[in-house]
Design an enzyme around this catalytic site. Structure first.
Site, PDB file in Angstrom:
ATOM      1  N   ASP A   1       0.509 -45.095  47.922  1.00 39.19           N
ATOM      2  CA  ASP A   1       1.066 -44.159  48.897  1.00 39.19           C
ATOM      3  C   ASP A   1       0.112 -42.982  49.052  1.00 39.19           C
ATOM      4  O   ASP A   1      -0.643 -42.646  48.134  1.00 39.19           O
ATOM      5  CB  ASP A   1       2.461 -43.692  48.502  1.00 39.19           C
ATOM      6  CG  ASP A   1       2.641 -43.555  46.998  1.00 39.19           C
ATOM      7  OD1 ASP A   1       1.638 -43.418  46.278  1.00 39.19           O
ATOM      8  OD2 ASP A   1       3.785 -43.589  46.536  1.00 39.19           O
TER       9      ASP A   1
ATOM     10  N   GLU B   1       7.288 -40.573  50.884  1.00 37.75           N
ATOM     11  CA  GLU B   1       8.287 -39.537  50.604  1.00 37.75           C
ATOM     12  C   GLU B   1       9.289 -39.377  51.743  1.00 37.75           C
ATOM     13  O   GLU B   1      10.316 -38.742  51.586  1.00 37.75           O
ATOM     14  CB  GLU B   1       7.591 -38.195  50.341  1.00 37.75           C
ATOM     15  CG  GLU B   1       6.653 -38.185  49.139  1.00 37.75           C
ATOM     16  CD  GLU B   1       7.389 -38.274  47.811  1.00 37.75           C
ATOM     17  OE1 GLU B   1       8.638 -38.224  47.804  1.00 37.75           O
ATOM     18  OE2 GLU B   1       6.716 -38.400  46.774  1.00 37.75           O
TER      19      GLU B   1
END
Length: 371
Positions: free
Chosen positions: A66, A125
């Site tokens: 990520d 997120e």
């Protein structure tokens, strides 16, 4: 490849989901310096998919990292702290990206038999990049869709060299929760002429706390946390608007649906009881991360015999991770990797031990050779 410098450069440019343009540019610049003989790169929004052809491929092994930061003001005091005020890599994604680049470099320098794909995924997120990235790969870039997939997440509580995971359920289903209440404001001296949303929100907050204790099977597990409640403007005006912001976490999808159904029922009752209008937004929802049983056992056996690495069988956690959208359709494994920090994830003073950068790229590369 100077992984220490890369990590610190990335740490300085945190960007939130689907706004990681500088991050993408930085990653591409480093990838461009590598040998391109066996390399293919495609872009997706602010992310990248990078394929390294193997020497005798029978399958494609995937690694996902990520790349987004968080809206947190950094307080580490580091000389390389965030250059973007109000944003920080407070969940270790700068470390994740650096490990992925180190792995990519190793795959090029010392090829493995099978093809490998590294996915630099935006928006973990929020609002959630894994599901649309996966669907794009399936529909538009099937050659980049791996047959099995792996990922790590830093673990501040473990020392460097520790990897921790388990077969089966690792992380929970999660859903954001935003509830807005709208009524009739007015002067504090005349409450009978208003519908006070501060009172309505307080009542709603207390009722929400009964859901886990009274509507979820005690043998199951769930969390409903309201982390923020806001209402009104000044002390002598009765609030006409209030907002609750929270999160829901469950260990199975059925419990998530049950919790949401109960939230909606309570909100309807609050509308009736406080003569107001209530709206619910569940924001981003993530599936649970289920590790493939066979692959997870193979990973733990390999780690247990690997010099400099300590393997731990972890417990399932209520942590949320959109990697679950990959493991929904692909056999895969996510694991914790220790970084020995006194400050936890999403903390403004999180500073992972950079010694992890010396271990993980080589460890993952060697593991991939066994797959």
């Amino acid at each position: 490849m100077d992984l220490l410098k890369i990590r610190r450069d990335l740490h300085e440019i945190p960007e939130i989901g689907f706004q990681e343009w500088k991050t993408q540019t930085y990653l591409k610049a480093h990838i461009d310096t590598l040998s391109q003989d066996r390399l293919e790169v495609v872009e997706w929004k602010t992310g990248l998919a990078v394929k390294v052809r193997g020497t005798a491929s029978t399958k494609t092994i995937g690694w996902r990292t990520d790349i987004d930061g968080l809206p947190i003001t950094e307080e580490t005091g580091l000389p390389f702290q965030s250059a973007h005020p109000g944003y920080m890599h407070a969940c270790g994604h700068d470390v994740h990206m650096t490990i992925a680049l180190g792995l990519l470099n190793r795959l090029i320098e010392e090829p493995i038999a099978d093809d490998a794909v590294i996915l630099f995924q935006p928006a973990e997120e929020g609002p959630g990049g894994a599901l649309p990235f996966r669907e794009w790969l399936k529909n538009d870039q099937p050659a980049f869709l791996p047959d099995q997939i792996y990922a790590l997440h830093i673990a501040p509580e473990h020392p460097v060299g520790t990897v921790a995971t388990k077969p089966g359920l690792l992380f929970a289903n999660t859903s954001e929760l935003y509830i807005d209440l709208h009524g009739k404001g007015g002067h504090a001296a005349f409450p009978h002429l208003t519908e006070d949303m501060a009172v309505a929100a307080a009542s709603l907050l207390m009722q929400l706390q009964t859901i886990v204790s009274r509507n979820v099977n005690p043998m199951d597990s769930a969390v409903l946390t309201v982390g923020k409640l806001s209402a009104g403007t000044v002390q002598n005006i009765i609030a006409e608007h209030a907002r609750l912001e929270g999160t829901i976490r469950t260990l199975n999808l059925e419990s998530m649906l049950r919790v949401k159904k109960r939230i909606e029922a309570i909100c309807r009752a609050v509308e009736e009881g406080y003569n107001c209008r209530v709206s619910i937004d569940y924001g981003s929802s993530y599936l649970e991360v289920n590790n493939d049983e066979e692959l997870a056992e193979a990973f733990l056996r390999f780690a247990d015999e690997y010099a400099g690495v300590h393997a731990v069988r972890s417990e399932a956690a209520m942590t949320g991770e959109d990697f679950g959208y990959f493991t929904e359709e692909l056999p895969g494994v996510m694991f914790w990797a220790g970084v020995d920090s006194p400050f936890g994830l999403h903390h403004s003073k999180l500073n992972p031990d950079e010694a992890i950068l010396e271990i993980m790229p080589e460890f993952i590369h060697d593991f991939f050779r066994t797959r």
